[in-house]
Design a protein around this motif. Structure first.
Motif, PDB file in Angstrom:
ATOM      1  N   MET A   6     -26.919  11.646 -36.805  1.00  0.00           N
ATOM      2  CA  MET A   6     -25.901  10.613 -36.919  1.00  0.00           C
ATOM      3  C   MET A   6     -26.550   9.258 -37.185  1.00  0.00           C
ATOM      4  O   MET A   6     -26.074   8.462 -37.995  1.00  0.00           O
ATOM      5  CB  MET A   6     -25.058  10.564 -35.647  1.00  0.00           C
ATOM      6  CG  MET A   6     -24.121  11.750 -35.464  1.00  0.00           C
ATOM      7  SD  MET A   6     -23.286  11.702 -33.870  1.00  0.00           S
ATOM      8  CE  MET A   6     -22.321  10.205 -34.032  1.00  0.00           C
ATOM      9  N   LYS A   7     -27.673   8.992 -36.508  1.00  0.00           N
ATOM     10  CA  LYS A   7     -28.382   7.740 -36.743  1.00  0.00           C
ATOM     11  C   LYS A   7     -28.939   7.690 -38.159  1.00  0.00           C
ATOM     12  O   LYS A   7     -28.925   6.647 -38.809  1.00  0.00           O
ATOM     13  CB  LYS A   7     -29.515   7.590 -35.730  1.00  0.00           C
ATOM     14  CG  LYS A   7     -29.037   7.374 -34.302  1.00  0.00           C
ATOM     15  CD  LYS A   7     -30.225   7.264 -33.371  1.00  0.00           C
ATOM     16  CE  LYS A   7     -29.769   7.043 -31.922  1.00  0.00           C
ATOM     17  NZ  LYS A   7     -30.931   6.976 -30.993  1.00  0.00           N
ATOM     18  N   ALA A   8     -29.442   8.823 -38.634  1.00  0.00           N
ATOM     19  CA  ALA A   8     -30.004   8.849 -39.982  1.00  0.00           C
ATOM     20  C   ALA A   8     -28.936   8.614 -41.034  1.00  0.00           C
ATOM     21  O   ALA A   8     -29.220   8.079 -42.102  1.00  0.00           O
ATOM     22  CB  ALA A   8     -30.696  10.197 -40.234  1.00  0.00           C
ATOM     23  N   ASP A   9     -27.694   9.025 -40.748  1.00  0.00           N
ATOM     24  CA  ASP A   9     -26.601   8.879 -41.702  1.00  0.00           C
ATOM     25  C   ASP A   9     -25.772   7.623 -41.455  1.00  0.00           C
ATOM     26  O   ASP A   9     -24.738   7.425 -42.083  1.00  0.00           O
ATOM     27  CB  ASP A   9     -25.674  10.104 -41.637  1.00  0.00           C
ATOM     28  CG  ASP A   9     -26.372  11.351 -42.151  1.00  0.00           C
ATOM     29  OD1 ASP A   9     -27.279  11.199 -42.986  1.00  0.00           O
ATOM     30  OD2 ASP A   9     -26.024  12.457 -41.705  1.00  0.00           O
ATOM     31  N   PHE A  30     -31.637   2.452 -48.761  1.00  0.00           N
ATOM     32  CA  PHE A  30     -31.250   3.865 -48.857  1.00  0.00           C
ATOM     33  C   PHE A  30     -32.472   4.774 -48.807  1.00  0.00           C
ATOM     34  O   PHE A  30     -32.408   5.888 -48.268  1.00  0.00           O
ATOM     35  CB  PHE A  30     -30.453   4.112 -50.136  1.00  0.00           C
ATOM     36  CG  PHE A  30     -29.056   3.572 -50.106  1.00  0.00           C
ATOM     37  CD1 PHE A  30     -28.198   3.865 -49.057  1.00  0.00           C
ATOM     38  CD2 PHE A  30     -28.575   2.754 -51.129  1.00  0.00           C
ATOM     39  CE1 PHE A  30     -26.904   3.372 -49.013  1.00  0.00           C
ATOM     40  CE2 PHE A  30     -27.285   2.251 -51.100  1.00  0.00           C
ATOM     41  CZ  PHE A  30     -26.448   2.558 -50.050  1.00  0.00           C
ATOM     42  N   SER A  31     -33.597   4.330 -49.376  1.00  0.00           N
ATOM     43  CA  SER A  31     -34.822   5.136 -49.340  1.00  0.00           C
ATOM     44  C   SER A  31     -35.314   5.288 -47.905  1.00  0.00           C
ATOM     45  O   SER A  31     -35.739   6.376 -47.498  1.00  0.00           O
ATOM     46  CB  SER A  31     -35.917   4.487 -50.195  1.00  0.00           C
ATOM     47  OG  SER A  31     -35.560   4.475 -51.555  1.00  0.00           O
ATOM     48  N   VAL A  36     -35.860   8.804 -43.095  1.00  0.00           N
ATOM     49  CA  VAL A  36     -35.536   9.143 -41.713  1.00  0.00           C
ATOM     50  C   VAL A  36     -34.869  10.507 -41.649  1.00  0.00           C
ATOM     51  O   VAL A  36     -35.222  11.354 -40.818  1.00  0.00           O
ATOM     52  CB  VAL A  36     -34.621   8.060 -41.086  1.00  0.00           C
ATOM     53  CG1 VAL A  36     -34.128   8.507 -39.709  1.00  0.00           C
ATOM     54  CG2 VAL A  36     -35.358   6.737 -40.984  1.00  0.00           C
ATOM     55  N   LYS A  37     -33.920  10.733 -42.551  1.00  0.00           N
ATOM     56  CA  LYS A  37     -33.230  12.028 -42.576  1.00  0.00           C
ATOM     57  C   LYS A  37     -34.198  13.146 -42.968  1.00  0.00           C
ATOM     58  O   LYS A  37     -34.104  14.266 -42.462  1.00  0.00           O
ATOM     59  CB  LYS A  37     -32.047  11.986 -43.539  1.00  0.00           C
ATOM     60  CG  LYS A  37     -31.177  13.229 -43.463  1.00  0.00           C
ATOM     61  CD  LYS A  37     -29.892  13.070 -44.214  1.00  0.00           C
ATOM     62  CE  LYS A  37     -29.008  14.300 -44.068  1.00  0.00           C
ATOM     63  NZ  LYS A  37     -28.628  14.556 -42.662  1.00  0.00           N
TER      64      LYS A  37
END
Length: 288
Positions: A6-9, A30-31, A36-37
């Motif tokens: 959720m944090k990554a998104d 965004f990169s 992170v994701k």
């Protein structure tokens, strides 16, 4: 893990402002989020890479004791088919897993090109890693008469193309349908339309323009030709007559290595352009 995802998104902070930054700052934001994701999903990545390694060992073991001049193209068909299939399936989640978030953010006016390029750029590391792992293992076990650099280049270009196909499918189809297509398309393209069996020469002899055009749309047809001609070119002088005969049976051109690589590189670019267009145009109602 769900909290981490959720944090990554999470939406970038500039979405809440009235004056969002330009395309380049958005690209870096965004990169960073894609990186992170990427780290959060390392478990699924381990599975993907394990399949690549397993396929390389299995195909290398099968081919190692049976590699000869007459069967070189057939062996390459199997190895390139495995690369195509695994690369295509592994690339589906790059956009499909965050599509709902993208729709929400697109409605706020983000730079869509920055979003797309950032995710494709981060995924390029995985695309390269698949090619390196598969090539190192398969090449090390089979030791074909071709430089490792040339073999790796073609493997990377195949992964590059099929990753782009995976991006496109993730926008055009529902996840379950995209998975079926990601399996079926490489099997058809890499198996039946590879230019090996039936060979391209058969359609040249029949002047079958339609089938020649269909074969030209198969990435694996170009990849197999590139590696095959490099392999055959390394054969000693006393085998050159047989090489010429074998090449005429297949319908390949011994001078086409650069052409084959260029076609694959442009094919991958074209798939990414098509995927970006699909991202912008599909489900436009969700992006408003």
């Amino acid at each position: 893990w769900e909290l981490d995802d959720m944090k990554a998104d999470a939406p970038p902070p500039f979405i809440l402002t009235r004056n969002p930054p330009g395309a380049i700052p958005q690209f870096f934001v965004f990169s960073h989020r894609a990186c992170v994701k990427w780290w959060r999903t390392k478990k699924s990545r381990v599975i993907d890479l394990s399949l690549i390694i397993f396929a390389a060992f299995v195909l290398g073991g099968i081919t190692r004791s049976a590699w000869d001049l007459e069967d070189s193209a057939a062996h390459l068909l199997l190895s390139h088919l495995a690369l195509a299939l695994l690369s295509n399936v592994a690339s589906l989640h790059i956009f499909s897993s965050t599509q709902v978030n993208y729709w929400r953010e697109a409605s706020t006016g983000i730079n869509k090109l920055s979003y797309f390029i950032s995710k494709v750029t981060v995924d390029l590391g995985d695309v390269t890693l698949r090619a390196v792992l598969f090539s190192a293992i398969y090449y090390g076990m089979t030791q074909p008469d071709i430089s490792f650099g040339d073999y790796l280049l073609v493997s990377f270009l195949l992964c590059w193309v099929w990753a782009g196909v995976g991006y496109l499918l993730s926008f055009l189809l529902e996840p379950s349908q995209a998975l079926v297509a990601a399996v079926a398309i490489p099997l058809i393209s890499g198996g039946f339309l590879s230019g090996v069996n039936p060979p391209i020469a058969q359609y040249w002899d029949q002047n079958n323009v339609v089938m020649l055009g269909i074969l030209a749309a198969s990435p694996n047809r170009w990849g197999i030709e590139a590696v095959t001609i490099r392999y055959l070119a390394a054969k000693p002088p006393h085998l050159q007559e047989f090489v010429k005969e074998y090449i005429s049976v297949l319908g390949f051109n011994m001078d086409n290595f650069k052409t084959d690589c260029t076609v694959l590189a442009l094919y991958g670019v074209g798939m990414r352009i098509a995927a970006f267009a699909a991202m912008v145009l599909c489900n436009r109602g969700q992006q408003k």
